[in-house]
Design an enzyme around this catalytic site. Structure first.
Site, mmCIF file in Angstrom:
data_model
loop_
_atom_site.group_PDB
_atom_site.id
_atom_site.type_symbol
_atom_site.label_atom_id
_atom_site.label_comp_id
_atom_site.label_asym_id
_atom_site.label_seq_id
_atom_site.Cartn_x
_atom_site.Cartn_y
_atom_site.Cartn_z
ATOM 1 N N ASP A 62 -6.044 -13.819 -34.418
ATOM 2 C CA ASP A 62 -5.260 -12.649 -33.731
ATOM 3 C C ASP A 62 -3.858 -12.738 -34.758
ATOM 4 O O ASP A 62 -3.099 -13.627 -35.041
ATOM 5 C CB ASP A 62 -4.813 -12.956 -32.386
ATOM 6 C CG ASP A 62 -3.901 -11.976 -31.546
ATOM 7 O OD1 ASP A 62 -3.236 -11.430 -32.188
ATOM 8 O OD2 ASP A 62 -4.109 -11.779 -30.354
ATOM 9 N N ARG A 101 12.423 -14.208 -25.656
ATOM 10 C CA ARG A 101 12.149 -14.246 -27.015
ATOM 11 C C ARG A 101 13.205 -13.366 -27.645
ATOM 12 O O ARG A 101 13.482 -12.316 -27.291
ATOM 13 C CB ARG A 101 10.775 -13.511 -27.269
ATOM 14 C CG ARG A 101 9.563 -14.668 -26.625
ATOM 15 C CD ARG A 101 8.332 -13.841 -27.104
ATOM 16 N NE ARG A 101 8.018 -12.708 -26.644
ATOM 17 C CZ ARG A 101 7.022 -12.023 -27.238
ATOM 18 N NH1 ARG A 101 5.685 -12.645 -27.603
ATOM 19 N NH2 ARG A 101 6.582 -10.705 -27.027
ATOM 20 N N TYR A 141 1.870 -1.783 -33.634
ATOM 21 C CA TYR A 141 3.376 -1.400 -32.900
ATOM 22 C C TYR A 141 4.314 -2.334 -32.757
ATOM 23 O O TYR A 141 5.461 -2.035 -32.386
ATOM 24 C CB TYR A 141 2.737 -0.900 -31.350
ATOM 25 C CG TYR A 141 2.014 -1.845 -30.659
ATOM 26 C CD1 TYR A 141 2.743 -2.780 -30.033
ATOM 27 C CD2 TYR A 141 0.640 -1.657 -30.057
ATOM 28 C CE1 TYR A 141 2.060 -3.701 -29.215
ATOM 29 C CE2 TYR A 141 -0.009 -2.368 -29.498
ATOM 30 C CZ TYR A 141 0.643 -3.682 -29.032
ATOM 31 O OH TYR A 141 -0.118 -4.443 -28.372
ATOM 32 N N LYS A 142 3.996 -3.378 -33.360
ATOM 33 C CA LYS A 142 5.378 -4.444 -33.382
ATOM 34 C C LYS A 142 6.069 -4.230 -34.734
ATOM 35 O O LYS A 142 6.629 -3.350 -35.090
ATOM 36 C CB LYS A 142 4.557 -5.778 -33.443
ATOM 37 C CG LYS A 142 3.990 -6.139 -32.012
ATOM 38 C CD LYS A 142 3.430 -7.591 -31.724
ATOM 39 C CE LYS A 142 2.580 -7.726 -30.523
ATOM 40 N NZ LYS A 142 3.334 -7.393 -29.412
ATOM 41 N N PHE A 164 -2.413 -15.534 -26.225
ATOM 42 C CA PHE A 164 -2.208 -14.242 -25.678
ATOM 43 C C PHE A 164 -3.120 -14.287 -24.407
ATOM 44 O O PHE A 164 -4.295 -14.213 -24.845
ATOM 45 C CB PHE A 164 -1.922 -13.182 -26.460
ATOM 46 C CG PHE A 164 -1.194 -12.078 -25.967
ATOM 47 C CD1 PHE A 164 0.049 -12.034 -25.648
ATOM 48 C CD2 PHE A 164 -1.907 -10.955 -25.450
ATOM 49 C CE1 PHE A 164 0.566 -10.861 -25.132
ATOM 50 C CE2 PHE A 164 -1.496 -9.945 -24.947
ATOM 51 C CZ PHE A 164 0.016 -10.036 -24.787
#
Length: 397
Positions: free
Chosen positions: A199, A373, A224-225, A122
């Protein structure tokens, strides 16, 4: 084709969907970017503002707010991360915590001047390490990873040596959803004397994680995912207990001091994971995490993982039947043991489909140059919702 209603009827986690706030979307397939809010979160936020904040004002700090970074960290560690107490804190953003831990790690290995990372990680992970390398005069060793897969232990073995201070990879690759072999990569890196950092942004709350058992040194992830903490919710950091007296994070703030309210003349780090803190904790932003940890603990991370694999398997089934004939390529692992919580589909021109998809109430995620995605969240997404969303995509194609 498998009947989505039959899959929903057999789903033991189906009742949890009713605990989420209705969004109005026909098909929300972006839980891997931003989770939906729980009804309990709305109630907790209202109660916090009216009762704790308005009712207690500054006294709330002594009612327990000051300990939330640690108490929530311990709960998160126990429920989702396989981490014993005293090693996880909730604070700051993912980017800031990556900087803190990576800087501390390379400074703790002064004779080693290399940091190993991969080209498809990322962006924030790569950007932070580029900045640290410039600050500390380090060499970045890049591993070229296949964007349709991810990092392999054999690649790490070829890249690390006695000059390596730190390796940093993602547990689940943000593009393809590739699930890395953390334990084996850690073993390889540790044999070379390097520290390991992971990560967990695309795995925490969706894929079981065993930080202690895998021998992870450092880890960072967002809430927050799949943890449904809300936009910009604070991140979390893990620092293995055996390293806590050795590593010293670089952003020295009053909350990481051994006695914050002494307001002394010099910085003395607190013992343990508290030393990872810097400024005042984002208490209001931590409130939603209480609600989701309750739900995740009730559902159980193993059942969440089983549902996640069923959902992504169904995505693959629909993609093969409906989308591949339209020129779509599946660029995610098909083997369940190597697949995280999302599926990436690739086709030139997908970017032009985003607006019509959104106008139809279907919300996937897009990653350049040409990837969609599909990220169903196990606790809030039904099989029928996946079916509806991909049916719209098929029609548009």
């Amino acid at each position: 084709m498998t009947d989505p209603l039959a899959l929903d009827a057999a789903d033991p986690l189906a009742p949890f969907r009713d605990r989420f706030v209705e969004t109005g979307a026909v098909s929300y397939l972006d839980g891997n970017s931003l989770g939906r809010p729980l009804k309990a979160t709305a109630d907790l936020m209202d109660d916090f503002i009216r009762t704790q904040w308005a009712g207690r004002l500054i006294q709330g700090w002594t009612d327990g707010w000051l300990e939330w970074p640690l108490t929530l960290g311990d709960r998160l560690g126990a429920i989702a991360l396989g981490a014993a107490a005293g090693q996880v804190v909730v604070a700051d953003s993912t980017t800031v915590l990556i900087y803190k831990l990576a800087r501390a790690a390379v400074d703790a290995r002064p004779g080693r001047r290399r940091v190993v990372l991969d080209t498809d990680n990322f962006p924030t992970d790569r950007y932070v390490l580029e900045g640290i390398a410039a600050e500390r005069g380090l060499e970045l060793v890049w591993i070229e990873t296949d964007p349709t897969e991810g990092i392999h232990p054999e690649q790490v073995a070829e890249a690390v040596d006695e000059r390596t201070a730190l390796v940093l990879f993602s547990h689940v690759a943000y593009r393809s959803g590739w699930l890395a072999d953390v334990a084996e990569i850690n073993r390889v890196a540790h044999e070379a004397g390097a520290l390991t950092m992971w990560d967990l942004c695309h795995s925490a709350g969706s894929v079981p994680v065993e930080l202690d058992a895998w021998g992870v040194d450092l880890a960072v992830g967002c809430t927050y995912k799949y943890l449904n903490g809300g936009p910009g919710a604070p991140a979390f950091a893990y620092l293995r207990g055996g390293l806590q007296n050795e590593l010293r994070q670089p952003i020295q703030g009053w909350m990481g001091h051994r006695a914050s309210f002494e307001m002394g003349p010099g910085y003395e780090p607190a013992k343990g994971a508290r030393a990872l803190l810097s400024g005042t904790p984002p208490i209001l932003a931590m409130v939603p995490l209480h609600a989701n940890l309750d739900v995740l603990a009730e559902a159980g991370i193993e059942r969440v993982r089983a549902k996640s694999l069923s959902l992504t398997s169904y995505v693959l089934e629909l993609a093969d039947e409906w989308l591949v004939p339209e020129g779509v390529e599946v660029v995610s692992p098909r083997a369940p043991e190597r697949r995280g919580g999302h599926i990436t589909l690739r086709r030139p021109g997908f970017e032009q489909l985003l607006e019509p998809l959104w106008n139809s109430g279907v919300i996937p995620d897009y990653r350049r140059p040409d990837g969609l995605r599909i990220g169903p969240a196990p606790l809030s997404t039904s099989f029928a919702e996946v079916h509806r969303g991909l049916a719209v995509l098929r029609t548009l194609l």
